[in-house]
Scaffold this active site. Structure first.
Site, short mmCIF file in Angstrom:
data_model
loop_
_atom_site.label_atom_id
_atom_site.label_comp_id
_atom_site.label_asym_id
_atom_site.label_seq_id
_atom_site.Cartn_x
_atom_site.Cartn_y
_atom_site.Cartn_z
N SER A 174 11.89 -11.50 12.96
CA SER A 174 12.48 -10.31 13.58
C SER A 174 13.27 -10.68 14.82
CB SER A 174 11.38 -9.32 13.96
OG SER A 174 11.89 -8.25 14.73
N LYS B 119 9.13 6.11 7.11
CA LYS B 119 8.73 5.36 8.31
C LYS B 119 8.50 6.23 9.54
CE LYS B 119 10.53 1.39 9.15
NZ LYS B 119 11.48 0.28 9.42
N ASN C 80 18.97 -4.80 13.70
CA ASN C 80 18.75 -3.36 13.53
C ASN C 80 19.23 -2.92 12.15
OD1 ASN C 80 18.72 -3.75 16.57
ND2 ASN C 80 18.15 -1.60 16.39
N ARG D 21 0.87 -1.18 0.00
CA ARG D 21 0.00 0.00 0.00
C ARG D 21 0.90 1.23 0.00
NH1 ARG D 21 -2.03 -3.13 4.28
NH2 ARG D 21 -3.99 -4.22 3.81
N TYR E 237 4.22 -6.64 18.11
CA TYR E 237 4.95 -6.90 16.87
C TYR E 237 5.87 -8.11 17.04
CZ TYR E 237 8.71 -6.54 13.47
OH TYR E 237 9.66 -6.84 12.51
N ALA F 296 19.99 8.20 27.84
CA ALA F 296 20.84 7.88 28.97
C ALA F 296 20.52 6.47 29.45
CB ALA F 296 20.63 8.89 30.10
#
Length: 328
Positions: free
Chosen positions: A114, A184, A175, A32, A143, A208
């Site tokens: 993932s 994004k 990552n 999409r 997710y 931190a």
């Protein structure tokens, strides 16, 4: 015919570019585009067709005989998405439907899992895919859980001897950073977020640490250049006998401080870093350490080196974010 779901997204559009560069295809993108500039991710590509996810079943009914492989990169990838029903429908249910279709038709399936499946990393980052090993993992958000649910469901199908695609590979992306992620928003990689800050004369702002065993900015990740993920997927395309669930990182953890210094160096600026408090909503859900165990992918035969962080950041800054045309 090669189908890439999520082919207008970040990793998917880079893969489409890699496939086209190899002269493979025809290529069909399932995605999409909506409003905004996401379409620019595929604006340079010579596509056979572009269909929405809702149109995919009908497309497969009409053209399934021509399909050789499906790269399923499409998903709701926001780790902040709280609508678990929506996440499961897109990330779990749709992938199972594709798995079943590929098993029946004999089409190869390479899909995105993932590193979010590993949760806080307490169980390590070993991509062992036995039912017992997968059962030990505890993802921290919907997710990650949706991807984990899929990995477990695939494992159960394999253990039960159910029909499976002739090639079936799940990739646990760590990552990933690089061009074509500009659409994004808040889910862009940290390099993409920091670059405009430092070019605007601001310091890089990092979280931190709220743990005594990590210095501020000393939290580490396995940062992987998007071009390396494309190389792995093209290698899998060339090696249809390789099956399984594999980590896709570099195998080397680097700190946020390392990343910030690499950004400043690539931009030709002296480093300036400010540390901001960890937001309350991330406390207890923040990964302080990720590092892919790459032994299984290496054992399967993938022997190319992965791009060092400094080189990947240099390419991203000088060849893309700092260029007139930042797209692949």
């Amino acid at each position: 015919m090669i189908i890439v779901t999520g082919g207008a997204g970040f990793i998917g559009s880079n893969l489409v570019a890699g496939l086209e560069q190899r002269g493979l295809g025809p290529i069909v993108v399932v995605d999409r585009l909506r409003q905004g500039d996401k379409w620019r991710n595929i604006a340079k590509r010579n596509l056979h067709d572009l269909v929405t996810p809702e149109q995919l079943p009908e497309f497969l009914d009409r053209h399934g005989d021509a399909v050789k492989v499906i790269f399923h990169m499409g998903a709701i990838s926001a780790t902040t998405e709280t609508d678990a029903d929506l996440v499961v429908e897109n990330n779990f249910r749709l992938t199972l439907d594709l798995w079943s279709w590929c098993a029946v038709t004999g089409v190869r399936l390479i899909y995105a899992s993932s590193a979010a499946t590993y949760g806080d990393g307490a169980q390590g980052f070993d991509d062992e895919s036995s039912a017992a090993a997968l059962a030990r993992l505890r993802p921290l958000n919907p997710y990650g859980w949706s991807k984990h649910l899929l990995d477990r469901r695939v494992r159960a199908a394999l253990d039960q001897g159910a029909p499976r695609p002739p090639q079936h590979v799940g990739l646990k992306f760590f990552n990933v950073y690089g061009p074509n992620e500009y659409h994004k928003g808040g889910m862009r990689s940290v390099p993409a977020k920091l670059y405009p800050q430092i070019m605007g004369g601001e310091p890089a702002r990092l979280f931190a640490s709220d743990r005594a065993d990590y210095a501020d900015g000393g939290q580490v990740r396995d940062f992987v250049w998007v071009g390396d993920t494309v190389d792995v997927m093209l290698w899998l395309y060339d090696n249809p006998g390789v099956n399984g669930l594999f980590n896709l990182g570099t195998g080397r953890a680097r700190s946020w401080n390392d990343l910030a210094h690499a950004l400043f160096a690539a931009a030709g600026l002296p480093p300036r870093i400010d540390y901001i408090p960890m937001p309350d909503h991330l406390k207890g859900k923040y990964q302080y350490y990720t590092q892919a165990d790459m032994a299984r992918l290496r054992a399967a035969g993938y022997d190319r080196p992965f791009t060092e962080l400094e080189e990947g950041i240099r390419r991203y800054v000088q060849d893309h974010m700092g260029a007139a045309d930042p797209y692949v």
